[in-house]
Motif scaffolding. Structure first.
Motif, PDB file in Angstrom:
ATOM      1  N   CYS A  48       5.906   2.152  -9.482  1.00  0.00           N
ATOM      2  CA  CYS A  48       4.375   1.621  -9.716  1.00  0.00           C
ATOM      3  C   CYS A  48       3.408   2.083  -8.537  1.00  0.00           C
ATOM      4  O   CYS A  48       2.173   2.420  -9.102  1.00  0.00           O
ATOM      5  CB  CYS A  48       4.481   0.144  -9.332  1.00  0.00           C
ATOM      6  N   LEU A  66       9.479   1.091  -0.107  1.00  0.00           N
ATOM      7  CA  LEU A  66       9.363   1.159  -1.382  1.00  0.00           C
ATOM      8  C   LEU A  66      10.611   1.684  -2.189  1.00  0.00           C
ATOM      9  O   LEU A  66      10.917   2.865  -1.638  1.00  0.00           O
ATOM     10  CB  LEU A  66       8.055   2.034  -2.084  1.00  0.00           C
ATOM     11  N   GLN A  95       8.900  -0.531  -7.577  1.00  0.00           N
ATOM     12  CA  GLN A  95       7.852  -0.647  -6.399  1.00  0.00           C
ATOM     13  C   GLN A  95       7.326   0.938  -6.271  1.00  0.00           C
ATOM     14  O   GLN A  95       6.022   1.138  -6.322  1.00  0.00           O
ATOM     15  CB  GLN A  95       8.214  -1.286  -5.534  1.00  0.00           C
ATOM     16  N   ILE A 152       0.047  -2.632  -2.055  1.00  0.00           N
ATOM     17  CA  ILE A 152       1.419  -2.600  -1.659  1.00  0.00           C
ATOM     18  C   ILE A 152       2.034  -3.819  -0.885  1.00  0.00           C
ATOM     19  O   ILE A 152       3.034  -4.384  -0.924  1.00  0.00           O
ATOM     20  CB  ILE A 152       1.871  -1.156  -1.146  1.00  0.00           C
ATOM     21  N   GLU A 172       2.478  -6.778  -2.771  1.00  0.00           N
ATOM     22  CA  GLU A 172       3.391  -6.739  -3.691  1.00  0.00           C
ATOM     23  C   GLU A 172       4.795  -6.755  -3.073  1.00  0.00           C
ATOM     24  O   GLU A 172       5.501  -7.519  -3.528  1.00  0.00           O
ATOM     25  CB  GLU A 172       3.404  -5.452  -4.595  1.00  0.00           C
ATOM     26  N   SER A 173       4.928  -6.346  -2.043  1.00  0.00           N
ATOM     27  CA  SER A 173       5.970  -6.289  -1.150  1.00  0.00           C
ATOM     28  C   SER A 173       6.319  -7.725  -0.596  1.00  0.00           C
ATOM     29  O   SER A 173       7.346  -8.044  -0.635  1.00  0.00           O
ATOM     30  CB  SER A 173       5.857  -5.416   0.025  1.00  0.00           C
TER      31      SER A 173
END
Length: 174
Positions: A103, A96, A100, A167, A170-171
């Motif tokens: 967030c 991260l 990101q 996560i 999102e990643s």
């Protein structure tokens, strides 16, 4: 007149029984003692585990309060990352960066304490810009980091699995 004496009866002396001893204990007392010892042991274990679990948070709070304006936002960001690594898996935290990361920090807080994404420009300027932050901007970042350390750590068990899935999703979109 003569006095009459009663005839002597062959009576034995009165012997009282010895007082009852508290030892050996009745089985009920043994049960109370064993249950008490088990409860005290469990409580001691829980307190030791809690102290050990909160050690990283306590250390991070101490270090954050000691930071000065000269240390910069980079030191605060590094401290937040180290604290997060103490409570989350490395595979979730290590990749991260940037938006990101901010967030992720906000997701760990309740809505009334969130502010990392709102102050994203300030954090980015403090981390990457050659133009330094003012002392007030530094204090704002330090205050937001303090809120995160106080309210996001330690991680709640049900929140942890949710975060790692979020996560990862999102990643994968990057």
């Amino acid at each position: 007149m003569t006095q009459l004496t009663p005839p002597a009866l062959p009576l034995a002396d009165i012997h009282l029984h010895a007082e009852p001893s508290f030892w050996p204990l009745a089985w009920g007392w043994w049960a109370v003692i064993i249950i008490s010892l088990v409860l005290i042991s469990c409580l001691g274990y829980r307190l030791h585990h809690r102290k050990h679990h909160l050690a990283a948070k306590k250390e991070a709070l101490t270090m954050l309060k000691a930071y000065q304006f000269e240390d910069g936002v980079t030191a605060i960001n590094t401290l937040l990352k180290q604290a997060a690594l103490s409570y989350f898996p490395r595979a979730v935290i290590a990749p991260l960066t940037g938006e990101q990361w901010l967030c992720f920090l906000d997701q760990q807080l309740s809505p009334k304490y969130r502010g990392f994404v709102d102050q994203q420009q300030l954090w980015q300027q403090g981390l990457f810009s050659s133009k330094p932050l003012t002392e007030q901007q530094f204090k704002d970042c330090q205050q937001q980091a303090l809120l995160w350390l106080q309210h996001a750590l330690p991680v709640k068990a049900n929140n942890h699995s949710n975060t790692s899935m979020m996560i990862t999703k999102e990643s994968s979109n990057v």
